[in-house]
Design a protein around this motif. Sequence first.
Motif, PDB file in Angstrom:
ATOM      1  N   GLY A 109      36.202  40.842  42.976  1.00 18.20           N
ATOM      2  CA  GLY A 109      37.492  40.506  42.403  1.00 18.20           C
ATOM      3  C   GLY A 109      38.482  41.650  42.465  1.00 18.20           C
ATOM      4  O   GLY A 109      38.295  42.633  43.189  1.00 18.20           O
ATOM      5  N   GLU A 110      39.529  41.517  41.668  1.00 15.51           N
ATOM      6  CA  GLU A 110      40.625  42.502  41.670  1.00 15.51           C
ATOM      7  C   GLU A 110      40.358  43.605  40.654  1.00 15.51           C
ATOM      8  O   GLU A 110      39.881  43.347  39.546  1.00 15.51           O
ATOM      9  CB  GLU A 110      41.943  41.800  41.346  1.00 15.51           C
ATOM     10  N   HIS A 111      40.663  44.840  41.044  1.00 15.82           N
ATOM     11  CA  HIS A 111      40.471  45.990  40.166  1.00 15.82           C
ATOM     12  C   HIS A 111      41.740  46.849  40.172  1.00 15.82           C
ATOM     13  O   HIS A 111      42.464  46.896  41.167  1.00 15.82           O
ATOM     14  CB  HIS A 111      39.288  46.843  40.639  1.00 15.82           C
ATOM     15  N   THR A 112      41.990  47.526  39.055  1.00 13.56           N
ATOM     16  CA  THR A 112      43.094  48.477  38.952  1.00 13.56           C
ATOM     17  C   THR A 112      42.523  49.853  38.666  1.00 13.56           C
ATOM     18  O   THR A 112      41.499  49.994  37.992  1.00 13.56           O
ATOM     19  CB  THR A 112      44.077  48.086  37.841  1.00 13.56           C
ATOM     20  N   LEU A 113      43.180  50.886  39.192  1.00 13.70           N
ATOM     21  CA  LEU A 113      42.688  52.246  39.023  1.00 13.70           C
ATOM     22  C   LEU A 113      43.861  53.216  39.054  1.00 13.70           C
ATOM     23  O   LEU A 113      44.787  53.061  39.843  1.00 13.70           O
ATOM     24  CB  LEU A 113      41.696  52.598  40.136  1.00 13.70           C
TER      25      LEU A 113
END
Length: 308
Positions: A109-113
Amino acid sequence: RENSPCIDAGTSTPEPGATDLELAPRRVGAASDLGATEFQGDSGTPFILTLTSPAHGSRHDSPGVVQLTVDFGGVTNLPALVEYLTSTGVVATATSSPFSASLTNLALGEHTLHALAVMPGGGLSRSLTNVFQVTTPAPTVQFPSLSDGRIFEAPFTLNLVAQWNKIGGQVIALDLLTNGVVLLQATNLPAGQSATNVTLAALPVGDYAVRGIVTDDQGIRGTNDVAFSVRLAPLPALLSRPEFTTNGGLSLSFTLPTEAAHYILEHSTNLVTWQAVVTNRGGTATNWQLSPPLTNAADFFRNRGVYP
């Protein structure tokens, strides 16, 4: 600092076992420090922190390793540490140059960092947030009956076999093309099918590029390109026995059986250095004469064929 308003600003009735910010036992009846410590220090040279990996909008296969790297914009006084944070908090910390780290076993899925650099004096620099995707690997397509760079003799019939695979999913569409022309276009491939074949009959002389494109049930594509050539079968060049002419010269007859090829007649006096004297297309014989007087101690001739 010594005049911080946090000092002795708390309640004067401590709970049993309570300590101050320095973990010293609190005196009975003494006011405690508030739950914060103020400090003042050198923030270091300002710089722009850039999260270089994972790149914004990038895709990464699962399972796999996502590399974490940052750039400090050319500053020389590096931070004490760099933290990498997702929406759930700190996921990695680097304390030495080049301040890189890695993540494994990320969920699909989508991840933010984003990254946070802490200078030795307490200064902070925060990067922009990058958004990236963790997906199953792209599907693959192979051509077991054909390898890149192969040369075949004309006319050539190719039984092109295509095999595909998708880890953690299903291939639902296949496109096969040769030199940009669609050979096969299959959609809604049934579950469990992993191969097909197409016959290319009597291919003429030429260069060919085969491309396979597979699409999985997540819309992810995989491609494979293979190039091959079809050439004429090499036939021997024909050179007649030299004959002396009545005027003291020399006559030769030579050709190649294949019209699409051409031949080169070469001459030498020492069998080491050769010089082309005439060239022509194959298919018909050509006569060539060496005019008198023949002054060389020896003359050697050879006929060489060049095929497309």
